[in-house]
Design a protein around this motif. Sequence first.
Motif, short mmCIF file in Angstrom:
data_model
loop_
_atom_site.label_atom_id
_atom_site.label_comp_id
_atom_site.label_asym_id
_atom_site.label_seq_id
_atom_site.Cartn_x
_atom_site.Cartn_y
_atom_site.Cartn_z
N GLU A 129 1.33 -9.83 -4.67
CA GLU A 129 0.38 -10.30 -3.66
C GLU A 129 0.31 -9.36 -2.47
O GLU A 129 -0.74 -9.26 -1.82
CB GLU A 129 0.76 -11.72 -3.24
N TRP A 130 1.38 -8.66 -2.17
CA TRP A 130 1.38 -7.73 -1.04
C TRP A 130 0.65 -6.44 -1.39
O TRP A 130 -0.06 -5.89 -0.56
CB TRP A 130 2.79 -7.47 -0.55
N CYS A 131 0.80 -5.96 -2.62
CA CYS A 131 0.06 -4.76 -3.04
C CYS A 131 -1.43 -5.05 -3.06
O CYS A 131 -2.24 -4.19 -2.70
CB CYS A 131 0.52 -4.29 -4.42
N LEU A 132 -1.81 -6.26 -3.46
CA LEU A 132 -3.23 -6.62 -3.51
C LEU A 132 -3.87 -6.55 -2.13
O LEU A 132 -5.07 -6.27 -2.01
CB LEU A 132 -3.41 -8.02 -4.10
N GLU A 133 -3.09 -6.78 -1.07
CA GLU A 133 -3.63 -6.68 0.29
C GLU A 133 -4.17 -5.29 0.58
O GLU A 133 -5.10 -5.12 1.36
CB GLU A 133 -2.55 -7.03 1.33
N SER A 134 -3.57 -4.28 -0.04
CA SER A 134 -4.04 -2.90 0.16
C SER A 134 -4.84 -2.41 -1.05
O SER A 134 -4.97 -1.22 -1.27
CB SER A 134 -2.86 -1.97 0.45
#
Length: 104
Positions: free
Chosen positions: A41-46
């Motif tokens: 979910e954190w990689c998807l933010e970027s």
Amino acid sequence: MAESTVPDPRSEEATIYRRLYQSARWRTLRHHQLATQPLCEWCLESETITEATEVHHATPHRGDLELFWSGPFISTCKPCHASRGQLEDNGKTVVRYGPDGWPL
């Protein structure tokens, strides 16, 4: 193999709740979380697509069993969990940047 002689820096309370991560109940919760949210979910933010392999407690439980079992949970990749997850657990603000170089 010889046992480590380095003392564990965690508190006794932390050592006790860390055993919960080895339980069948946690493995079931972890499997469900990764099955329903298989991407970090954190990689998807970027706008980066990375397989999630870890489950992070969005609210640090600090030994609170209700929070430990109920979450909320975040699916993360190992690098994000090891870096951002640890920083956030220790009360630090993490600034993430998008592909365009601007903060998210």
